[in-house]
Design a protein around this motif. Structure first.
Motif, PDB file in Angstrom:
ATOM      1  N   TRP A 187      30.691   8.224   5.234  1.00 63.43           N
ATOM      2  CA  TRP A 187      30.181   7.286   6.266  1.00 63.43           C
ATOM      3  C   TRP A 187      31.495   6.637   6.985  1.00 63.43           C
ATOM      4  CZ3 TRP A 187      30.605   1.599   5.964  1.00 63.43           C
ATOM      5  CH2 TRP A 187      29.924   1.072   7.184  1.00 63.43           C
ATOM      6  N   LEU A 215      29.843   1.997   2.627  1.00 67.99           N
ATOM      7  CA  LEU A 215      28.532   1.882   3.186  1.00 67.99           C
ATOM      8  C   LEU A 215      27.972   0.790   2.442  1.00 67.99           C
ATOM      9  CD1 LEU A 215      26.325   4.490   4.396  1.00 67.99           C
ATOM     10  CD2 LEU A 215      25.296   2.775   2.847  1.00 67.99           C
ATOM     11  N   MET A 268      24.026   3.488   9.969  1.00 70.37           N
ATOM     12  CA  MET A 268      24.460   3.061   8.438  1.00 70.37           C
ATOM     13  C   MET A 268      23.141   3.094   7.539  1.00 70.37           C
ATOM     14  SD  MET A 268      25.345  -0.666   6.912  1.00 70.37           S
ATOM     15  CE  MET A 268      23.826  -1.531   7.569  1.00 70.37           C
ATOM     16  N   GLY A 281      32.920   3.483   8.742  1.00 68.88           N
ATOM     17  CA  GLY A 281      32.711   2.175   9.219  1.00 68.88           C
ATOM     18  C   GLY A 281      33.060   1.621  10.422  1.00 68.88           C
TER      19      GLY A 281
END
Length: 574
Positions: A538, A485, A526, A540
């Motif tokens: 997280w 992240l 994000m 992506g």
């Protein structure tokens, strides 16, 4: 006869008084279910009256040595040979307040009173000759802990019989100041004590004293019900109850909490049985490439400390290395020895240039509670070698550019192959051609002036993309694919700054102005994940898919649904 009657009257009166006294004693009586009880166990007291009454017994005399836990009343009427009789009974559940030879005092109801009842109350002991049905014990280690060091307090409940409706009070501190944490679920096992088999329930707490000096842990109280022991009862079936209530107390425990030793001069006081520090690299410590992010995870693990007690890492900055730390991950784990605290710090590192870089060593001082000595946990210094990027472009217009955005068309001039291969013109046409060429050049100059004076969105060409923009795009892709992240956010900011160097928009502006809903949601997600506890989870993929789709759509001829057209107008002042 009169004389005899006169002399016999006192004797008759005496016998009458004795008869009334005997009748009163027989009509109002008290019984206990057993003459010897254990301190902390209940017993039953029965008060019986053969005389009709609407009053209730006066229980005030019992308060001195006994606790009345419950009471009930019943009555019955019978007819024998035409004569009615009524019996009233009061059943009391009592518990002695102290041990010794006690006496249940007379209980009054109207003009009647019961006789005193002797009772022997013994302490809770557990021997081979007299095993208890239920007893408890506590254990505390160490008894002289350091301030803020872990103390383990263990309670064990031993039982030989079935137990129901059990309750246990919370662990409290009577004197001093401490943080108390329960250690997981209760353990159940069996153990033989003095030749008798017991079921054992074990509960543990971790206690962290906050100040030095005496620390007193309050006694724990167990209250439960176990099957009644009718074989020991001296009373009729009225006392043959299924359950009886018991109470068991642990002893108070006092600890002598030691202060921080004078020889310990460090800023962070970390009393532990063991403390280690290590690191993990996402690339296996080897492949460092210019412009590509690598995640470094540093972990501190301590036996006997919570994660909240572990210090923040002070990592020195290194030139030419961009560092983006994430929110630390704190976790407490339970072991057989108590709490084990874990603090993890993930940091995305992006090398700006190739070469060798030295990451300094990290030292953490702590106090060994077993050896009573200062220790130092060390993460050694490390040299990383960064290779140049295989796709590193050269500075200038020849550099590889990103896909142009919609409304920002690149103007290219293509010459027909025939013109390139045509032979040199000679003769008079040579001067004609020269004049035409000069006129064409003048037109271009005028048109360029006009375009500079009144630019439009469709006519502005995309400025040359420098090396940082291309590296930022690559770094963004790598970070998204690795689900890093902090690195992805940093790369996106770098890309925006490279594309609009004079007035770069913020991520908030991107979210508000971008025309792609999926990209806007990905950027917003994000940013939100960066402040959430689950930032390490997280993904992506959504951000890269939205970014690559938006930039790819920008190369289409139509400027409808353009992801960045509004943003470009905002930055261009259009």
């Amino acid at each position: 006869m009169v004389t005899i009657a006169r002399h016999s009257h006192p004797i008759t009166l005496l016998w009458l008084l004795l008869a009334l006294s005997t009748s009163a004693s027989a009509d109002f009586q008290a019984y206990v279910d057993r003459s010897t009880v254990t301190l902390g166990e209940t017993f039953e007291l029965l008060i019986k009256s053969d005389t009709k009454t609407n009053s209730s017994p006066d229980l005030e005399p019992l308060q001195a040595d006994f606790e009345v836990l419950s009471q009930s009343q019943s009555s019955s009427i019978s007819v024998v040979n035409g004569e009615f009789s009524q019996v009233s009974q009061w059943s009391l559940t009592l518990m002695a307040k102290r041990s010794g030879r006690l006496t249940i005092p007379p209980i009054s109801i109207g003009p009647y009173s019961t006789q005193p009842v002797p009772l022997r109350v013994v302490e809770t002991v557990n021997t081979a000759d007299e095993p208890n049905d239920v007893y408890i014990e506590t254990e505390t280690t160490p008894d002289s802990p350091y301030v803020q060091a872990q103390v383990i307090h263990t309670l064990r409940i031993y039982r030989r019989v079935q137990m129901s409706n059990g309750s246990l009070n919370e662990l409290n501190i009577n004197k001093g100041d401490a943080i108390v944490e329960r250690l997981g679920e209760d353990k159940n096992y069996e153990q033989t004590v003095n030749g008798h088999r017991y079921h054992v329930l074990e509960r543990r707490w971790a206690i962290f004293p906050q100040v030095s000096g005496p620390l007193q842990i309050a006694p724990l109280l167990l209250q439960a019900q176990i099957p009644g022991n009718s074989s020991r009862s001296r009373l009729p079936g009225f006392f043959s109850r299924d359950l009886r209530t018991i109470r068991r107390h642990s002893k108070a425990t006092t600890l002598d909490v030691q202060p921080i030793p004078d020889t310990y001069k460090e800023a962070n006081w970390l009393p532990a049985r063991q403390l280690i520090i290590n690191e993990i690299w996402s690339n296996g410590k080897d492949a460092f490439i210019q412009g590509q992010p690598v995640t470094r995870t540093i972990s501190i693990l301590a036996e006997g400390l919570t994660s909240g007690q572990l210090p923040e890492l002070d990592v020195a900055e290194v030139d030419e290395l961009r560092v983006y730390p994430e929110i630390p991950s704190l976790k407490n784990m339970l072991s057989k020895d108590g709490i084990r605290g874990l603090r993890q710090q993930k940091t995305a590192i992006i090398p700006n240039n190739s070469g060798e870089y030295l990451l300094p060593a990290i030292h953490i001082s702590w106090w060994d509670t077993e050896t009573k000595q200062k220790q130092v946990a060390t993460l050694p210094a490390r040299t990383i070698r960064v290779k140049p990027s295989a796709a590193s472009p050269v500075l200038g217009p020849a550099a590889e550019t990103l896909t142009p955005l919609s409304g920002i068309s690149e103007t290219t001039q293509e010459f027909p192959a025939a013109a390139i291969e045509a032979p040199l013109v000679t003769g008079p046409w040579r001067w004609v051609s020269l004049l035409l060429a000069l006129g064409w050049a003048g037109s271009l100059a005028f048109g360029g002036y006009y375009l500079r004076r009144k630019p439009t969105i469709s006519e502005i060409t995309e400025p040359p993309v420098n090396v940082n923009a291309q590296q930022a795009r690559g770094a963004l892709k790598s970070a998204c694919q690795a689900h890093q992240l902090s690195a992805a956010r940093a790369a996106l900011i770098d890309w925006v700054k490279a594309r609009w160097p004079e007035k770069p928009p913020t991520l908030a502006t991107l979210i508000q102005q971008v025309g792609s809903a999926s990209l806007a949601e990905a950027i917003q997600a994000m940013d939100a994940s960066g402040y959430a506890d689950g930032a390490g989870d997280w993904d992506g993929t959504t951000l890269w898919d939205g970014f690559s789709a938006a930039t790819a759509k920008a190369s289409e001829p139509s400027d409808q649904n353009d992801a960045f057209s509004d943003l470009f107008r905002l930055q261009s002042g259009g």
